[in-house]
Write a protein that holds these residues in place. Structure first.
Motif, PDB file in Angstrom:
ATOM      1  N   LEU A 165       0.836  -1.200   0.000  1.00  0.00           N
ATOM      2  CA  LEU A 165       0.000   0.000   0.000  1.00  0.00           C
ATOM      3  C   LEU A 165       0.872   1.252   0.000  1.00  0.00           C
ATOM      4  O   LEU A 165       0.641   2.203  -0.767  1.00  0.00           O
ATOM      5  N   PHE A 253      -7.118  -0.528  -3.138  1.00  0.00           N
ATOM      6  CA  PHE A 253      -5.786  -0.607  -2.518  1.00  0.00           C
ATOM      7  C   PHE A 253      -5.911  -0.923  -1.026  1.00  0.00           C
ATOM      8  O   PHE A 253      -5.153  -1.703  -0.467  1.00  0.00           O
ATOM      9  N   SER A 296      -6.748  -6.734  -3.512  1.00  0.00           N
ATOM     10  CA  SER A 296      -5.876  -5.577  -3.299  1.00  0.00           C
ATOM     11  C   SER A 296      -4.548  -5.744  -4.022  1.00  0.00           C
ATOM     12  O   SER A 296      -4.051  -4.814  -4.660  1.00  0.00           O
ATOM     13  N   THR A 300      -3.264  -3.321  -6.862  1.00  0.00           N
ATOM     14  CA  THR A 300      -2.079  -2.535  -6.532  1.00  0.00           C
ATOM     15  C   THR A 300      -0.958  -2.790  -7.532  1.00  0.00           C
ATOM     16  O   THR A 300      -0.307  -1.851  -8.011  1.00  0.00           O
TER      17      THR A 300
END
Lengths: 321, 96
Positions: A165, A253, A296, A300
């Protein structure tokens, strides 16, 4: 000694070392990336020989596939940014040969020291084998690596998702405000290939995620394979990121980190600590976390490949027209 | 000669090659790639440490650590590459 597998191991080891040298010595940067991708795939093969299929999958999908795509994209950008005069992307000032030789000598000493330490180390020292084997029934899954990743050492994995992240936040920040220079156009990928490959990639990625509970596979490998869907969509321009998609992207994200942390906190209490899943629901909770983390990771990684925020694209469109 | 010995020496060699590359390479892209080679070398050693003679199953904890390391490395690489792109763009603007 006549075991054919030993010969195979020796040849593979030689090839890996030779490819590592080649990647650093080949002049052309494009060739360097191609050699690196081959190097990564052969390393993955070596890790299969060391009975580490999970690691091999992760290295092949993330360490080689995604990293290779990122490198190629950056190389394309560099060649575009430096225009026709291109190729010499060297920051000029040549380093004196003496300094180079001293550096190489010290690196050699360090490597030699490591080799001596490795050869002198007791083989098969005490590990966590028995500890993990004893605790497996309490983990909710049947595959030890998944058990360690999502249960016994879940803090590590949570932090790993946080690092991912942080990386995407950093990349968006670094490339903010670069809108003057239009993003370099990537070469088109044939649409027909995407149409054939996309369904297969989705099936493989989801399968890897699902099978992680009892066999090699899991969230990271599945997420990386699903990220390939994003890469293909971006390359075929089937999907062009728009500024108003940023909200959805940000949500995706954070989704994995959020769900992971939330589950960890919710199971705490009643005499339990964070990440101590109740046994009856352990498998469900682990699959829930893995599913969200996979989404995610896929989004990402695709965003890291795309690079800058979509807002810059909009401005670039205006420049073009 | 067992696989752990062969691949352990391979890992150390790859790490050393990456170290030389990270210090001596000229192009930025090549230096980032050299660091990635270092991380693969370190991964080799951890996987070798987890290896057991075939009837026994390998130690899963180092495997999980290497998977974590691979994901962290791709994050770090992505940030480094974004910095390289930004630098290059700024330099191109200076030249123009």
């Amino acid at each position: 000694m006549t075991d054919p597998l030993v010969i195979f191991d020796l040849l593979l080891a030689l090839a890996i070392v030779a490819l590592a040298v080649a990647a650093l010595s080949v002049r052309d940067l494009y060739a360097m990336i191609v050699v690196f991708v081959i190097f990564g795939l052969l390393s993955a093969l070596a890790w299969v020989r060391l009975s580490a299929p999970d690691v091999a999958l992760a290295e092949a999908a993330i360490g080689t596939g995604v990293t290779g795509a990122l490198l190629l994209k950056t190389l394309h950008h560099l060649r575009f940014a430096s225009g026709q005069r291109s190729v010499s992307m060297t920051p000029t000032i040549p380093v004196p040969t003496g300094v180079m030789l001293a550096n190489a000598a010290f690196c050699g000493l360090i490597t030699l020291g490591l080799a001596v330490a490795f050869l002198g180390a007791p083989s098969a020292g005490p590990g966590f084998d028995t500890l993990v084997a004893e605790s497996m029934p309490a983990s909710g899954v049947d595959h030890p690596v998944t058990g360690v990743l999502l249960n016994f050492r879940a803090y590590d994995t949570l932090m790993e998702v946080v690092v991912l992240l942080a990386a995407v936040v950093a990349v968006w920040q670094i490339e903010r405000g670069l809108s003057d220079a239009p993003a370099p156009e990537m070469g088109e990928v044939w649409q027909g290939f995407a149409r054939l490959a996309l369904p297969a990639i989705v099936v493989v990625g989801t399968y890897l995620l699902w099978v992680g509970a009892e066999a090699p596979g899991g969230a990271f490998q599945g997420g990386a394979v699903l990220a390939a869907v994003g890469l293909l969509l971006l390359l075929t321009r089937a999907y062009v990121p728009q500024p108003h998609h940023r909200g959805i992207a940000r949500g995706a994200f954070v989704l994995g980190t959020g769900v992971f942390a939330l589950v960890a906190l919710l199971v705490a209490g009643g005499g339990r600590v964070a990440f101590e899943y109740p046994l009856d629901h352990a498998k469900t909770l682990i699959l829930l976390i893995e599913g969200m983390v996979t989404i995610s990771i896929a989004v990402t990684l695709a965003a890291l490949f795309h690079g800058r925020e979509p807002v810059a694209l909009r401005m670039e469109d205006r420049h073009d027209t | 000669m067992t696989p752990d010995l062969i691949y352990g020496v391979t890992g150390i060699a790859v790490f050393g090659i990456g170290l030389v590359g990270a210090l001596c390479a000229q192009e930025r892209l090549r230096r980032v790639l050299a660091l990635k080679l270092c991380s693969v070398g370190a991964g080799f050693l951890l996987v070798v440490g987890a290896w057991r003679e075939p009837p026994d199953t390998p130690d899963p904890v180092p495997h999980a650590l290497v998977i974590t390391g691979i994901v962290v490395m791709v994050s770090a690489t992505a940030v480094a590459l974004a910095l390289i792109r930004r630098l290059q763009t700024l330099e191109a603007e200076d030249d123009a």
